[in-house]
Design an enzyme around this catalytic site. Structure first.
Site, PDB file in Angstrom:
ATOM      1  NE  ARG A   5      30.297  40.629  47.998  1.00  0.00           N
ATOM      2  CZ  ARG A   5      31.618  40.475  47.945  1.00  0.00           C
ATOM      3  NH1 ARG A   5      32.359  40.682  49.019  1.00  0.00           N
ATOM      4  NH2 ARG A   5      32.205  40.123  46.825  1.00  0.00           N
ATOM      5  CD  GLU A  11      36.078  42.835  51.297  1.00  0.00           C
ATOM      6  OE1 GLU A  11      37.019  42.067  51.031  1.00  0.00           O
ATOM      7  OE2 GLU A  11      35.938  43.951  50.779  1.00  0.00           O
ATOM      8  NE  ARG A  15      34.231  37.321  43.353  1.00  0.00           N
ATOM      9  CZ  ARG A  15      35.133  37.968  44.095  1.00  0.00           C
ATOM     10  NH1 ARG A  15      35.724  39.038  43.612  1.00  0.00           N
ATOM     11  NH2 ARG A  15      35.437  37.544  45.293  1.00  0.00           N
ATOM     12  CB  SER A  33      36.968  46.758  52.662  1.00  0.00           C
ATOM     13  OG  SER A  33      38.365  46.809  52.566  1.00  0.00           O
ATOM     14  NE  ARG A  86      34.466  47.382  43.129  1.00  0.00           N
ATOM     15  CZ  ARG A  86      34.704  47.334  44.427  1.00  0.00           C
ATOM     16  NH1 ARG A  86      34.962  46.168  44.998  1.00  0.00           N
ATOM     17  NH2 ARG A  86      34.687  48.424  45.156  1.00  0.00           N
TER      18      ARG A  86
END
Length: 423
Positions: free
Chosen positions: A387, A347, A275, A350, A260
């Site tokens: 994560r 988070e 992140r 998801s 990403r």
RNA sequence: GGAGACGUCGCAUAGUCAGGUCUAGUGCGCCACCCUGCUAAGGUGGUAACGGGGCAACCCGUUCGAGGGUUCAAAUCCCUCCGUCUCCGCCA
């Protein structure tokens, strides 16, 4: 892509969905207009083309003078056909362009933006470090103490938001992802290691080239995209196929690296590995019948929670608001683990119900009982990512900087119970 | 990287050299019906997707790996790309 028939028959439903997302409802009318023009030009083209084909047969049979006369007429006809064909193509392209900008129709998600989520429940209790008599270290401090995370060298070698997982850090990630994979296999998922570079049509089909196009790495020389999740490859897996769902949903557990760009998130979560540009993930992906999608969504959520239970993290489940949904999702549930050092939820999973939105673009259909075909629904959900290490380290840390290994991961670490700092 | 062969309606294949009779033939598989007291064999018919029109039966269009081009007309001729296979080279 949304269902054109739904757009024609119930434009108000689509308009309302656009409003709930904070998107432009006028796109609906633009689409209806383009559709009407496309159909008109298509009808003209088709009748001319039918005439041309009929005359072609006459030409083939005709001789001499008669043939010459026919040829003169068909020449003009050919020009007209070509012109109309171009018109019809342009109208279709215009319709396509508008349709691609309309996001999936929201189903049950709360209205509003990023902060308008609804908390569905809390599971587990965050630890009270003050009561335990020490101050919690953050995941990077812990990770460095364990010689598990090395962001300095990540930056040296690859730049900001890159990292090395070393020693127990590398083993911890493998343990986590293996545990996730094993759980998925036990639940009947087919494990899959996917390509992480995909063609433009695959990336576009999954809906990631819409408003989030900036998030995606693109290799210009090869015109390939690096996936941000194996969802992309798994959605493309059955593209242009008719799948058999008579025995229930087709479920795949994808293992892949994820990439990403994190464009627009400069300054956010810059410390540690919260992140990052590259990480690993085990992702659940399900193809199911549209009428079963909502139920399947609940199952995916339950599997995510089962996994969170194995790593013994306190978390909450939120129902994401319409404005914060991806363009393909009709509804999304996130599980967020408590992050002690930041006093906030992070988070970790998801799960999205994309209904028929992705499958329509990708041409994934099933055979119905009456012999016709129809578009299937697709869903996805996270079962483990790099994560998670952040939350595991912080929540299971002990006063001396060691970290207790949650029982669910011990079998994957040779029975190891505690991660000890390296002197 | 070099040379060659190939890509057709589930599967297998015909058709491509000599463009129109291809609304793509045949075999297998599959479905329905007939015959057969069960089974096997046999017979008849049907067997793609997508889009447009119609209450409907049905009609029309698009698709022969993809995209362009030539032509009144393309599975068939030309160009580009993708994929598969064979051989050679190179490298793990």
């Amino acid at each position: 892509m949304i269902d054109l028939r739904l757009l024609r028959d119930n434009p108000d439903v689509v308009r309302a969905s656009q409003v709930a997302r904070g998107d432009d409802p006028a796109l609906v009318d633009a689409a209806l207009d383009a559709d009407a023009r496309r159909r008109a030009s298509l009808a003209e083209f088709e009748s001319l083309r039918a005439e041309q084909k009929a005359m072609g047969k006459q030409v083939a049979q005709a001789q001499g003078e008669e043939k010459q006369q026919l040829l003169a007429r068909t020449k003009q006809l050919a020009e007209d056909v070509k012109a109309r064909s171009k018109e019809a193509d342009e109208a279709a392209a215009e319709l396509d362009g508008v349709l691609y900008r309309i996001a999936n129709v929201v189903e049950g998600a709360p209205a509003g933006g990023e902060d308008d989520y609804v908390v569905l429940k809390h599971v587990g209790t965050p630890r009270d470090f003050a009561a335990e008599g020490f101050e919690a270290r953050d995941h990077l401090e812990l990770g460095e103490g364990l010689r598990a995370i090395d962001t300095a060298r990540g930056a040296k070698v690859s730049g900001a938001r890159f990292y090395f997982l070393t020693g127990i850090g590398a083993r911890l990630e493998l343990a986590l992802l293996n545990a996730a994979m094993d759980q998925a296999v036990e639940a009947g998922f087919t494990p899959v290691i996917t390509p992480t570079l995909v063609k433009p049509e695959t990336m576009r089909g999954t809906g990631f080239l819409g408003q989030h196009a900036d998030e995606v790495y693109h290799l210009e020389k090869d015109d390939l995209y690096l996936v941000g999740t194996s969802e992309v490859a798994l959605a493309g897996y059955h593209a242009d196929e008719i799948v058999d769902l008579s025995a229930g949903p087709a479920r795949y557990a994808g293992w892949s690296a994820c990439y990403r760009r994190e464009a627009g998130s400069a300054g956010r979560d810059t410390r540690g590995i919260i992140r990052v540009h590259q990480f690993h993930k085990v992702e659940m992906f399900s193809y199911c019948r549209p009428e079963d999608a909502a139920e399947e969504h609940q199952r995916l959520l339950a599997w995510e929670e089962a996994m969170l239970g194995k790593v013994e993290l306190p978390y909450r489940v939120i129902d994401t608001a319409a404005g914060d949904l991806g363009s393909s999702a009709a509804r999304k549930f996130d599980c967020e683990a408590w992050l002690p050092t930041q006093q906030r939820y992070l988070e970790l999973t998801s799960t999205s119900n994309c209904t028929t939105f992705q499958a329509r673009r990708l041409g994934v259909r099933e055979r119905t009982e009456d012999g016709s075909t129809r578009t299937v629904a697709t869903l996805n959900g996270t079962l483990g990512t790099t994560r998670w290490i952040v939350a595991i380290l912080e929540n299971h840390q002990q006063a001396d900087g060691s970290v207790r290994v949650p029982e669910g991961l011990r079998p994957y670490l040779g029975g190891l119970e505690v991660l000890e700092p390296v002197a």
